[in-house]
Design a protein around this motif. Structure first.
Motif: not given
Length: 327
Positions: A211, A215, A228-234, A237
C-alpha cells in the motif's frame, strides 16, 4: 388478548389513516435509505401493544402517542445520525428530536437509548392525502447496527414472555453493556488503533508495504490519481495473492515486497502512467508480472480478467488463465 372497548374503537378509527402514513413515509424513506446503504424497516403499532402502552399511565391524551406508526433506519455508527436527521427535517414536519443519551440514566443502567425523530407529514398543497394524515405523529428510530441487533435479539426473549424474570432483565442489560463497549471502540477506532500492541506477521507487513509503495507512486504523480483503488486493503490482498500464486506460501511476503519495489523502480525510471485513465491499478501489476519484471514472476496459475486495457496499455497479448464470463 382482551382490549378495552374505548381503546379498540379509537384505534379502529385511526387505522385506515395509519395505512396512508405507512405508505407515504415508507415510500419517502426507503428509496433514500437504499441509496445510502441504510437498512430500513417500518411497522404500524399493534393493537395489543398499544393497549398495554396506554395502561402504563404515561400518557394523558391520545394526541401524545407518537409511534402509532414507527420505522427504523439502521446506521453503521452514531456519526451517521446528523445526515439522517437533516434529511428527515427536510422531508417531514419535525415535532421533536430525542438525541441519544439525552434522557436521564444512571451510570449503572443499560437500556435502549437510540436517537429518535418524531414528525408529521407536511401538509403540502396538492398532496393527495387525507387531511387527518398530517395530524398523525410518527417516530423514526436511528439505532446503530449493534444497537439494532441487541434490540432484535432481546425483545422477544425479555419483553414478550409469559413471566417476569430478573435474570432475563439482567442478561439483556449485560448484552447492552457489551454493545456500548463495542460502540466506544468503534467511535474511537483510529485512536484505539494506536494503543493496540502489534504482533509480527510477515503477510500483514508485506501488504502494508505494498500500500505504501503504490500510494507513493500516486502522491508523487507517477501514476494518475484516477487509478487509485476503491479499497487499498483489497488491492494489497490481490497483489499478495498474485505473488503467492507463483512464489508459494512461505516466500510470498518477501516476493510481494520485491514485486512492488521493482514496479515502483520501473515506473519512476520509465514513466508512462501519469496520464493513464483507463483500467485499474491492479492491471499495472498484472502487466508487469506478465512481462517478467522479477525472477519467476508468472501469471500461469492466477486467474486474470482479459481486457482491452491489458492489451493496449500493458502489452499483455495473452492471458494464460483467463476468467470465464460463461459465454
Amino acid at each position: 388478548m382482551a382490549i378495552p372497548s374505548r381503546t379498540l374503537n379509537a384505534f379502529r378509527r385511526v387505522e385506515p389513516i395509519l395505512d396512508t402514513v405507512d405508505r407515504y413515509v415508507s415510500s419517502t424513506l426507503r428509496p433514500w435509505c437504499d441509496g445510502q446503504g441504510y437498512p430500513f424497516k417500518g411497522r404500524k403499532k399493534e393493537l395489543a401493544s398499544l393497549s398495554e402502552k396506554l395502561e402504563s399511565g404515561r400518557y394523558d391524551r391520545w394526541s401524545q402517542i407518537d409511534d402509532l406508526y414507527a420505522c427504523t433506519i439502521v446506521v453503521p455508527t452514531a456519526q451517521h445520525e446528523d445526515q439522517i436527521l437533516d434529511f428527515l427535517a427536510q422531508a417531514f414536519q419535525e415535532v421533536e428530536v430525542r438525541k441519544r443519551n439525552s434522557t436521564q440514566k444512571a451510570p449503572d443502567v443499560f437500556r435502549f437509548d437510540s436517537t429518535r425523530f418524531v414528525g408529521k407529514i407536511q401538509n403540502i398543497p396538492g398532496l393527495d392525502l387525507p387531511e387527518e394524515a398530517s395530524q398523525i405523529q410518527f417516530e423514526v428510530q436511528i439505532p446503530t447496527a449493534f444497537e439494532y441487533a441487541w434490540a432484535v435479539v432481546t425483545h422477544d426473549l425479555v419483553y414478550k414472555t409469559n413471566d417476569f424474570d430478573w435474570r432475563k432483565q439482567r442478561l439483556a442489560a449485560l448484552l447492552k453493556a457489551s454493545v456500548e463497549q463495542s460502540e466506544l471502540l468503534i467511535s474511537g477506532f483510529q485512536a484505539n488503533v494506536e494503543v493496540v500492541p502489534q504482533s509480527p506477521h510477515p503477510e500483514s507487513e508485506a501488504k502494508q508495504q505494498i500500500v505504501e509503495i503504490f500510494r507513493t507512486l500516486i502522491n508523487l504523480g507517477h501514476v494518475s490519481k484516477e487509478m487509485e483503488p476503491a479499497s487499498w486493503s483489497r488491492f494489497a490482498d490481490n497483489v499478495y495473492a498474485l505473488t503467492k500464486s507463483y512464489s508459494g506460501f512461505r516466500a510470498a511476503p518477501d516476493k510481494a515486497v520485491e514485486l512492488a519495489t521493482a514496479i515502483k523502480g520501473k515506473i519512476e525510471e520509465e514513466g508512462g502512467y501519469a496520464d493513464l485513465m483507463s483500467g485499474s491499478m491492479f492491471q499495472i501489476v498484472v502487466g508487469m508480472v506478465g512481462a517478467g519484471i522479477t525472477s519467476k514472476a508468472s501469471l500461469d496459475k492466477f486467474t486474470v480478467i482479459e481486457s482491452v486495457e491489458l492489451r493496449d496499455f500493458h502489452k499483455l497479448e495473452r492471458v494464460p488463465k483467463p476468467f470465464d464470463f460463461d459465454g
